[in-house]
Motif scaffolding. Sequence first.
Motif, short mmCIF file in Angstrom:
data_model
loop_
_atom_site.label_atom_id
_atom_site.label_comp_id
_atom_site.label_asym_id
_atom_site.label_seq_id
_atom_site.Cartn_x
_atom_site.Cartn_y
_atom_site.Cartn_z
N PHE A 230 0.85 -1.20 0.00
CA PHE A 230 0.00 0.00 0.00
C PHE A 230 0.88 1.24 0.00
CE2 PHE A 230 -2.50 3.36 2.04
CZ PHE A 230 -3.68 3.31 1.31
N TYR A 231 1.90 1.22 0.87
CA TYR A 231 2.93 2.26 0.87
C TYR A 231 4.22 1.66 0.30
CZ TYR A 231 -0.09 4.48 4.42
OH TYR A 231 -1.15 5.04 5.10
N THR A 232 4.95 2.44 -0.48
CA THR A 232 6.27 2.00 -0.95
C THR A 232 7.28 3.10 -0.66
OG1 THR A 232 5.79 2.85 -3.17
CG2 THR A 232 5.42 0.50 -2.79
N GLY A 233 8.44 2.74 -0.14
CA GLY A 233 9.49 3.70 0.12
C GLY A 233 10.12 4.16 -1.18
N PHE A 234 10.47 5.44 -1.26
CA PHE A 234 11.15 5.93 -2.46
C PHE A 234 12.63 5.54 -2.43
CE2 PHE A 234 13.71 9.12 -4.70
CZ PHE A 234 13.16 9.03 -5.96
N ALA A 235 13.31 5.78 -1.32
CA ALA A 235 14.73 5.45 -1.21
C ALA A 235 14.91 3.94 -1.07
CB ALA A 235 15.35 6.16 -0.01
N LEU B 264 2.10 9.32 13.69
CA LEU B 264 2.12 9.17 12.24
C LEU B 264 1.95 7.71 11.84
CD1 LEU B 264 2.48 10.21 9.37
CD2 LEU B 264 4.97 10.12 9.70
N ALA B 265 2.66 6.81 12.52
CA ALA B 265 2.55 5.39 12.20
C ALA B 265 1.11 4.91 12.40
CB ALA B 265 3.51 4.58 13.06
N GLN B 266 0.47 5.38 13.46
CA GLN B 266 -0.92 5.00 13.72
C GLN B 266 -1.86 5.57 12.66
OE1 GLN B 266 -1.50 6.44 17.72
NE2 GLN B 266 -0.21 4.84 18.63
N PHE B 267 -1.61 6.83 12.27
CA PHE B 267 -2.45 7.43 11.23
C PHE B 267 -2.29 6.68 9.91
CE2 PHE B 267 -2.64 10.27 7.54
CZ PHE B 267 -3.98 10.67 7.60
N MET B 268 -1.05 6.32 9.56
CA MET B 268 -0.80 5.60 8.32
C MET B 268 -1.50 4.25 8.30
SD MET B 268 3.25 6.52 7.81
CE MET B 268 3.51 5.43 6.39
N ALA B 269 -1.43 3.54 9.42
CA ALA B 269 -2.09 2.23 9.50
C ALA B 269 -3.60 2.38 9.38
CB ALA B 269 -1.72 1.54 10.81
N ASP B 270 -4.14 3.40 10.04
CA ASP B 270 -5.58 3.64 9.99
C ASP B 270 -6.01 4.06 8.58
OD1 ASP B 270 -8.24 4.15 11.26
OD2 ASP B 270 -7.79 6.21 10.68
N PHE B 271 -5.20 4.89 7.94
CA PHE B 271 -5.53 5.34 6.57
C PHE B 271 -5.55 4.14 5.62
CE2 PHE B 271 -4.57 7.05 2.37
CZ PHE B 271 -5.43 8.13 2.29
N GLN B 272 -4.61 3.22 5.81
CA GLN B 272 -4.57 2.04 4.96
C GLN B 272 -5.81 1.16 5.19
OE1 GLN B 272 -1.11 -0.49 5.36
NE2 GLN B 272 -1.98 -2.08 4.05
N ARG B 273 -6.19 1.02 6.46
CA ARG B 273 -7.39 0.20 6.77
C ARG B 273 -8.63 0.76 6.08
NH1 ARG B 273 -5.15 -0.40 11.94
NH2 ARG B 273 -6.17 1.50 12.67
N ARG B 274 -8.71 2.06 6.05
CA ARG B 274 -9.91 2.69 5.46
C ARG B 274 -9.86 2.79 3.95
NH1 ARG B 274 -9.88 7.63 6.56
NH2 ARG B 274 -8.01 7.89 7.86
N ASN B 275 -8.66 2.73 3.37
CA ASN B 275 -8.53 2.97 1.92
C ASN B 275 -7.84 1.86 1.16
OD1 ASN B 275 -9.45 5.99 1.62
ND2 ASN B 275 -8.07 5.99 3.39
#
Length: 362
Positions: free
Chosen positions: A285-290, A350-361
């Motif tokens: 869902f997320y990919t690192g650029f570096a 931020l980590a919690q927001f990212m996990a929650d955003f992924q769950r919803r989207n």
Amino acid sequence: MSNRAYNFNAGPAALPLEVLQQAQEQFVDFNGAGMSIMEMSHRSAAYEQVHNEAQALLRELFAIPDNYRVLFLQGGASTQFGMLPMNLLTAGRAAAYAISGNWANKAVKEAKLIGETIVAASSEGDGYRRTPALTDIIVPEHAAYVHITSNETIEGTQYQAFPDTGSVPLVADMSSDILSRPVDVSKFGVIYAGAQKNLGPSGVTLVIIREDLAAESPKSLPSMLRYDTHIKNNSLYNTPPSFAIYMVNLMLKWIRSSGGVDAIAQANQAKTALVYDTIDNSGGFYTGFALPVSRSRMNITFRIHNEELEKLFVKESEQQGFVGLKGHRDVGGLRASTYNAVPLESCQALAQFMADFQRRNG
């Protein structure tokens, strides 16, 4: 203060709340002087004490050897892009640059205006998703110096180790990771850094330079562009950015009270691991650029597979008190800058927001 933003700005960037509060307490009346430090003469004993203390703290925290000088200059690292070759790139010599991204490219562009430059290595072939391999850095025999950018703020890459350039001076732009980890200063001829990411507010630029290199400043240069001018005058040749230097002093005291650079490095590792783990465990869902081998502990760059979702991510994050998560226009995507003063709690949130955003989207 519960209304403090989760500040992930790339610079100017977060400062510790206790540093800001101390500055606030002293803002109107500095140490009983009846005036702010901003109102004081830079020739006064009160200001010079702050100025010299900041230099001494830098020497202590960064273990700077006695044969190096610490300068507080103006014009940002961008002025150093030109000032460095003006002082060190003499006739018959070449400046060698390792190109790792946006800021390294800006540095070499300025050097080309001054004299011969050579690309010692480049990671352009990998889209600047990594730093050049140390074994790829070619040091020409007639090199005046080898220049690296220790951390690329925009791409989110960082040298994990530094090249051995032998008798040729190694120069580093450390604007975005200075004092974020221990560094053997004796391996470098010059280290320079804008203060506005890890050291304080914008307006002051730190230069750490080996004395023998500074002694070679060409006498044809204007006084303000010669390192030896500032060394002879203890960075007081002209009016310094006194308030910014005062803030650097407070910031250095905060680093010391936090356990020094070793402790700061451990904290930075723990902070960024929270976010990188969230990226790596997101199932794509997320990919690192570096690339993982060059990941920065200062600037975490990442993408979501869908640009519309990235825009939604930025919008929703701002609504929840996060600041600065939109990626740089040259790379796009998302970026969280996790400099020394960004607290662990911000990265946890931020980590919690990212996990929650992924769950919803997701």
